[in-house]
Design a protein around this motif. Structure first.
Motif, PDB file in Angstrom:
ATOM      1  N   ASN A   1      46.746  93.552  32.927  1.00 32.43           N
ATOM      2  CA  ASN A   1      45.401  93.431  32.870  1.00 32.43           C
ATOM      3  C   ASN A   1      44.939  93.044  31.916  1.00 32.43           C
ATOM      4  OD1 ASN A   1      45.527  94.842  35.244  1.00 32.43           O
ATOM      5  ND2 ASN A   1      45.416  96.752  34.755  1.00 32.43           N
ATOM      6  N   MET A   2      45.450  92.940  30.702  1.00 32.52           N
ATOM      7  CA  MET A   2      44.339  92.224  29.077  1.00 32.52           C
ATOM      8  C   MET A   2      44.597  91.036  30.020  1.00 32.52           C
ATOM      9  SD  MET A   2      46.039  91.014  26.306  1.00 32.52           S
ATOM     10  CE  MET A   2      47.680  91.893  26.488  1.00 32.52           C
ATOM     11  N   LEU A   3      46.071  90.590  29.675  1.00 30.88           N
ATOM     12  CA  LEU A   3      46.701  89.074  30.622  1.00 30.88           C
ATOM     13  C   LEU A   3      45.165  88.502  30.723  1.00 30.88           C
ATOM     14  CD1 LEU A   3      50.950  88.932  29.566  1.00 30.88           C
ATOM     15  CD2 LEU A   3      48.495  88.171  27.966  1.00 30.88           C
ATOM     16  N   ASP A   4      45.489  88.946  31.958  1.00 27.16           N
ATOM     17  CA  ASP A   4      44.736  88.550  33.359  1.00 27.16           C
ATOM     18  C   ASP A   4      42.617  87.877  32.274  1.00 27.16           C
ATOM     19  OD1 ASP A   4      46.683  88.280  35.309  1.00 27.16           O
ATOM     20  OD2 ASP A   4      46.270  89.802  36.102  1.00 27.16           O
ATOM     21  N   LYS A   5      42.170  89.360  31.853  1.00 27.98           N
ATOM     22  CA  LYS A   5      41.075  89.492  31.381  1.00 27.98           C
ATOM     23  C   LYS A   5      41.461  87.925  30.254  1.00 27.98           C
ATOM     24  CE  LYS A   5      40.308  93.817  31.704  1.00 27.98           C
ATOM     25  NZ  LYS A   5      39.829  95.589  30.898  1.00 27.98           N
TER      26      LYS A   5
ATOM     27  N   PHE B   1      43.030  85.060  30.330  1.00 26.36           N
ATOM     28  CA  PHE B   1      43.206  84.054  30.995  1.00 26.36           C
ATOM     29  C   PHE B   1      42.095  83.800  32.097  1.00 26.36           C
ATOM     30  CE2 PHE B   1      47.783  84.670  31.723  1.00 26.36           C
ATOM     31  CZ  PHE B   1      48.264  84.925  29.989  1.00 26.36           C
ATOM     32  N   THR B   2      40.801  84.946  32.164  1.00 25.80           N
ATOM     33  CA  THR B   2      39.704  84.453  32.604  1.00 25.80           C
ATOM     34  C   THR B   2      38.585  83.885  32.655  1.00 25.80           C
ATOM     35  OG1 THR B   2      40.481  85.898  34.185  1.00 25.80           O
ATOM     36  CG2 THR B   2      38.389  85.775  34.287  1.00 25.80           C
ATOM     37  N   LYS B   3      38.787  84.579  31.219  1.00 24.32           N
ATOM     38  CA  LYS B   3      37.523  83.887  30.019  1.00 24.32           C
ATOM     39  C   LYS B   3      37.727  82.979  29.110  1.00 24.32           C
ATOM     40  CE  LYS B   3      35.619  86.381  26.120  1.00 24.32           C
ATOM     41  NZ  LYS B   3      35.412  87.231  24.892  1.00 24.32           N
ATOM     42  N   PHE B   4      39.014  81.925  28.622  1.00 23.69           N
ATOM     43  CA  PHE B   4      39.239  81.138  28.464  1.00 23.69           C
ATOM     44  C   PHE B   4      39.226  79.987  29.262  1.00 23.69           C
ATOM     45  CE2 PHE B   4      39.374  84.483  25.417  1.00 23.69           C
ATOM     46  CZ  PHE B   4      38.999  83.705  24.121  1.00 23.69           C
ATOM     47  N   ASP B   5      39.071  78.344  28.990  1.00 24.61           N
ATOM     48  CA  ASP B   5      39.339  77.679  30.387  1.00 24.61           C
ATOM     49  C   ASP B   5      40.748  77.337  29.673  1.00 24.61           C
ATOM     50  OD1 ASP B   5      36.228  77.681  31.420  1.00 24.61           O
ATOM     51  OD2 ASP B   5      36.016  75.785  30.332  1.00 24.61           O
ATOM     52  N   SER B   6      41.280  77.156  28.667  1.00 27.42           N
ATOM     53  CA  SER B   6      42.231  76.835  27.955  1.00 27.42           C
ATOM     54  C   SER B   6      43.019  77.536  26.995  1.00 27.42           C
ATOM     55  CB  SER B   6      42.539  75.161  27.683  1.00 27.42           C
ATOM     56  OG  SER B   6      43.566  74.723  27.153  1.00 27.42           O
TER      57      SER B   6
END
Length: 49
Positions: free
Chosen positions: A6-10, A12-17
């Motif tokens: 869940n932390m990784l998904d957040k 990955f969603t927050k930053f473009d690259s």
């Protein structure tokens, strides 16, 4: 592992690259887990422990 994913998904969603990001973590089992390492490698993140 669900909390880690869940932390990784957040992130990955927050930053473009995240290409070239160097991620330092302790040597806990969750950070050595195949699924965790695969997810960060898919985003071109370098993992060091």
């Amino acid at each position: 592992m669900e909390q880690i994913y869940n932390m990784l998904d957040k992130v990955f969603t927050k930053f473009d690259s995240l290409d070239g990001l160097i991620l330092h973590s302790d040597q806990g089992w969750q950070y050595q887990h195949y699924g965790y390492r695969k997810r960060i490698e898919e985003h071109n993140i370098v993992h060091v422990s």
